[in-house]
Write a protein that holds these residues in place. Structure first.
Motif, PDB file in Angstrom:
ATOM      1  N   GLU A 117       4.025   5.345  -5.705  1.00  0.00           N
ATOM      2  CA  GLU A 117       3.780   5.321  -7.248  1.00  0.00           C
ATOM      3  C   GLU A 117       2.793   6.454  -7.741  1.00  0.00           C
ATOM      4  O   GLU A 117       2.730   6.939  -8.905  1.00  0.00           O
ATOM      5  CB  GLU A 117       3.039   3.728  -7.458  1.00  0.00           C
ATOM      6  CG  GLU A 117       2.891   3.488  -8.999  1.00  0.00           C
ATOM      7  CD  GLU A 117       2.160   2.174  -9.213  1.00  0.00           C
ATOM      8  OE1 GLU A 117       1.453   1.729  -8.356  1.00  0.00           O
ATOM      9  OE2 GLU A 117       2.212   1.584 -10.330  1.00  0.00           O
ATOM     10  N   ARG A 166       0.939  -1.317   0.073  1.00  0.00           N
ATOM     11  CA  ARG A 166       0.030   0.001  -0.051  1.00  0.00           C
ATOM     12  C   ARG A 166       0.824   1.200  -0.026  1.00  0.00           C
ATOM     13  O   ARG A 166       0.745   2.186  -0.680  1.00  0.00           O
ATOM     14  CB  ARG A 166      -0.881  -0.075   1.365  1.00  0.00           C
ATOM     15  CG  ARG A 166      -2.225   0.753   1.152  1.00  0.00           C
ATOM     16  CD  ARG A 166      -3.114   0.491   2.177  1.00  0.00           C
ATOM     17  NE  ARG A 166      -2.641  -0.070   3.447  1.00  0.00           N
ATOM     18  CZ  ARG A 166      -2.865  -1.072   4.209  1.00  0.00           C
ATOM     19  NH1 ARG A 166      -3.979  -1.724   3.721  1.00  0.00           N
ATOM     20  NH2 ARG A 166      -2.198  -1.235   5.296  1.00  0.00           N
ATOM     21  N   MET A 167       1.891   1.166   0.797  1.00  0.00           N
ATOM     22  CA  MET A 167       2.837   2.539   0.654  1.00  0.00           C
ATOM     23  C   MET A 167       3.600   2.422  -0.607  1.00  0.00           C
ATOM     24  O   MET A 167       3.639   3.973  -1.142  1.00  0.00           O
ATOM     25  CB  MET A 167       3.987   2.224   2.193  1.00  0.00           C
ATOM     26  CG  MET A 167       3.223   2.363   3.262  1.00  0.00           C
ATOM     27  SD  MET A 167       4.333   2.618   4.662  1.00  0.00           S
ATOM     28  CE  MET A 167       4.905   0.817   4.959  1.00  0.00           C
ATOM     29  N   LYS A 200       2.263   1.771  -3.401  1.00  0.00           N
ATOM     30  CA  LYS A 200       1.250   2.383  -4.258  1.00  0.00           C
ATOM     31  C   LYS A 200       0.876   3.670  -4.131  1.00  0.00           C
ATOM     32  O   LYS A 200       0.802   4.543  -5.182  1.00  0.00           O
ATOM     33  CB  LYS A 200       0.053   1.574  -3.877  1.00  0.00           C
ATOM     34  CG  LYS A 200      -0.212   0.217  -4.648  1.00  0.00           C
ATOM     35  CD  LYS A 200      -1.713  -0.399  -4.194  1.00  0.00           C
ATOM     36  CE  LYS A 200      -2.098  -1.594  -4.999  1.00  0.00           C
ATOM     37  NZ  LYS A 200      -3.194  -2.389  -4.282  1.00  0.00           N
ATOM     38  N   LYS A 201       1.221   4.151  -2.932  1.00  0.00           N
ATOM     39  CA  LYS A 201       1.081   5.559  -2.745  1.00  0.00           C
ATOM     40  C   LYS A 201       2.165   6.255  -3.230  1.00  0.00           C
ATOM     41  O   LYS A 201       1.840   7.444  -4.051  1.00  0.00           O
ATOM     42  CB  LYS A 201       1.357   5.937  -1.058  1.00  0.00           C
ATOM     43  CG  LYS A 201       1.136   7.130  -0.634  1.00  0.00           C
ATOM     44  CD  LYS A 201      -0.212   7.754  -0.510  1.00  0.00           C
ATOM     45  CE  LYS A 201      -0.263   9.183  -0.373  1.00  0.00           C
ATOM     46  NZ  LYS A 201      -1.683   9.824   0.094  1.00  0.00           N
TER      47      LYS A 201
END
Lengths: 506, 506
Positions: free
Chosen positions: B411, B405-406, B408-409
């Motif tokens: 990205e 998730r981090m 993705k953040k």
């Protein structure tokens, strides 16, 4: 954007995430770490305080643990108390207690508070030192500590970074032998301009540690080309230079290429010491790489009275020694020194883009990944650094001498009992002995096997055996850190009791 | 006495010894151990608490440490306080702080309180588990834990001890590759009835970890027979089964023998995942050993949403995965599963007299020394066992997801800034990106090199680079255990600042 062919929807907002999840699980909260690590310190200190009360050799049957442990990992977390409880109930009873003062088997693995602290620090930092830049202190401290130990052993400068060589900490002797063997192999193949390893021959004695044969096979040396020179009790189970020269000469006459000679200072079975000087002559005459495996005996050479076992060491190509065996360092710790580090680097260097950096490219630093099997490596020198500083050379020498003194005591006890004999001369802290050598009509081997089984099954002492020169003998290795003279005497009394028992039953 | 030719003077009394010496030096006094180990716990907990304040990448010059440390080990002991002081003054400033939450380089090495406790216990016991008898719990717990992890990954039964295979903990992927390669080599040589390794060929992609080439050379595979199949950005830098088949076909046509195929789940440069199913077809058609290096990506497969990357794994011969990379386990910890353990044993078994025992001879137990490079081995499974129990599958899954998730953040942040692009699709928690891809008249590579140097020299974040398919890119690897979203955002802001800086200066 997307010049390389990918397209993204940049305008989409970042999706909301479940922050609860993220906040709940903190696997390294410093205060939780502090609390639990303190609990573990007490658990281990308590274990050390009561270690004498455990049977030294585990008295369990194969498969004992599978019946006591679930088949799958838990889905939800379990508290530390439950885990401690399981360790006490299921793990400790299935362990052979290597740190027990009643452990006299194999070579004991020696430990100390300082080494434990160093290992905690190594783990705690979790620095990965594959090259200099990845964590400079990891590489630089290891170089310094290896030079320190080299100086303690009075190794010539050609093995130190202060000179033209250098040292590196490997995990075990097996790796030290493997990497030097591969460096030697590649150099020899280049010299004789071939890519065919089938003519390369390596030499050792029938007392060399089995890992040498294993490493040779791993490196692609054909088993038929591993020469294990026979030793004899008359020559103290040492590798005989004359026999070696003869074997090499025969091989050369048949068109084979002598590659590598492995000598030992303190063999596993009886702590025999191979004579380095005359062996070096043979190695030089035939252009072989000469390695010395001093895993056990080498540590004693920090004492002047044992240093003569290293006579001739200035003529070898590489030398390895395992401080976990006798310098209080816990497993694993094997120190390897080489005269020509560039030969290791030639064979083991890798240079992928993601590890490239200016310093490595300028050759101004040591990248230890090119001195070993793997890439990643821990901050291994901390353990040895803490041992050397916390105890000083003075105490380490006294520790070696204390073990030797206890072994002498045991040797004296054996010699005082006419039912026993010392089979080979004691050099360090290992005594090889046997029961009842002369009685006619009885199988000495079978008696001694029975005696060993009897002693070990009591859980009050743990010894192992060996067979050399056809003689079955018991090995009594003094060296467990907690062993005191009273444990040696108690073990001897136990052995005496066992002797009464097995002699009565025949 | 003396039947073997030695004579002793049995009547001589045992010489009196200096007992003072012996009593003074107690390197493992349980109470002293307790006291000092508690001090070390506090030192490490304090380090973790303030780790954010250190520059993440060491800012020292080569040779910095040698000027600060004596040339020789001390003769007399030094107090722990002095050592702590030196660590603060000389060691910590020279370290790259792998556990810093601002560490985004390479793949982070993940850790946890539970793993630290497990490692303390492993060190504390110092059990040496080379064979079953040497410490049964060491072997049995490792077998169980390896089955646990196999089940978490939904590996087929053929890789577990509950089935016909089994797992073992190696130190690093390098060793996992080396031992399987040697087992494959020996089996192939036997099959084709030769002792000539010169025709054996191994296959990987140009994205395979460099250790594969190193291990191949160590095992005696000639460098000209290491086929590194070219990948392309269009195919996501995956190993292409069609290209592989073509390469193998050509080799076979030239009389060469395909030996070993190494695929990767999560390559080092970009976390590409090679397609196991179609690669397995090629391996099967040509009788090759098929190994999967899932050092990084494999851990994610404990989450159902990532498990598809292991599709086809039932058809491989061996699989390795490093929990130190993503399962919170500290270095070193590499899990290797094989379908046919007997092939490892055939190549790596040693059987010296001093290790012989009834159980090993009856084949009723596993002797892990025959599954690895070395002989000695530590109680390695304790670390993983404590991690799995203390956190449960639930938290480990949540940890993987939190990192993803981090990433993705990050990205999303990259994609929101038109000066940047994401270069390859993100699969796990690594984002490969670069600055300013399209601007005419400027060297993108040089700009990005400058940006990287600028960012790293601040000490506020540490990133590394790679070049794949000719493209220089920056790697942002989320995964350090202490990293929270705020660190990711701060790093992105720092990168943006760096971009301003380098764009201004061109």
């Amino acid at each position: 954007m997307g010049s390389l062919g990918f397209s993204y929807d940049d305008s989409a907002p970042f999706p909301q995430t479940d922050h609860v999840d993220q906040q709940q699980f903190k696997p390294l909260d410093p205060e939780e770490f502090r609390k639990q690590a303190h609990q573990m310190v007490d658990f281990i200190a308590d274990y050390y305080a009561k270690i004498e009360s455990y049977p030294v050799l585990a008295q369990v049957q194969p498969g004992y643990l599978r019946t006591r442990i679930p088949q799958n990992a838990p889905y939800r977390p379990e508290p530390l108390e439950t885990i401690f409880n399981d360790i006490n109930r299921h793990i400790i009873p299935g362990m052979t207690h290597w740190l027990s003062p009643k452990f006299f088997a194999f070579f004991p693995a020696t430990v100390s508070t300082a080494a434990f602290l160093g290992e905690m620090l190594c783990t705690g930092f979790n620095s990965v030192g594959f090259n200099w830049l990845s964590s400079p202190a990891v590489t630089e401290l290891e170089m310094i500590v290896m030079d320190w130990l080299a100086n303690m052993l009075k190794l010539p400068k050609c093995f130190t970074f202060a000179g033209s060589g250098g040292g590196v900490i490997q995990n075990t002797t097996s790796e030290a032998v493997l990497v030097t063997l591969i460096a030697a192999r590649d150099k020899a193949l280049e010299r004789i301009s071939t890519d065919d390893t089938r003519n390369l021959v390596v030499y050792c004695s029938d007392q060399t540690h089995s890992t040498f044969t294993k490493a040779s096979k791993m490196a692609g040396i054909h088993p038929r080309n591993i020469r294990s020179i026979q030793t004899s009790i008359d020559a103290g189970f040492c590798l005989c230079p004359v026999a070696l020269r003869e074997a090499v000469r025969e091989d050369v006459a048949e068109g084979l290429v002598p590659l590598y000679l492995c000598a030992t200072v303190g063999t596993t079975s009886t702590t025999a010491v191979d004579p380095l000087e005359p062996l070096a002559d043979v190695a030089r005459d035939y252009g072989m790489w000469f390695h010395v495996d001093a895993a056990y005996g080498g540590s004693a050479c920090i004492c002047p009275e044992f240093r003569h076992y290293f006579n001739g060491v200035e003529r070898v190509d590489s030398l390895s020694l395992s401080p976990h065996k006798w310098l209080l360092s816990y497993l694993d710790c094997c120190c390897l020194w080489v005269k020509k580090p560039e030969l290791l680097v030639n064979s083991l260097s890798t240079n992928p883009e993601y590890l490239k950096n200016k310093l490595s490219e300028s050759d101004s630093v040591v990248d230890y990944k090119d001195w070993q099997v793997g890439t990643g490596r821990r901050f291994k020198s901390l353990r040895l650094w803490l041992v050397l500083r916390s105890y000083g050379v003075e105490n380490l020498q006294s520790h070696i001498r204390s073990d030797v003194r206890m072994a002498k005591k045991f040797e004296w006890l054996v010699r005082s009992d006419p039912r026993f004999e010392v089979v080979v001369p004691r050099l360090f802290a290992l005594v090889c002995f046997r029961l009842n050598p002369d009685s006619p009509g009885r199988s000495t081997e079978s008696l001694n096997r029975k005696l060993l089984e009897w002693v070990n099954s009591t859980g009050k002492a743990y010894l192992t055996h060996t067979i050399v020169g056809g003689v079955y003998m018991l090995r009594f290795a003094v060296g467990a850190t907690l062993t005191e003279e009273r444990h040696v005497i108690a073990a001897w009394e136990l052995i005496g009791e066992g002797a009464d028992e097995v002699l009565r039953s025949v």
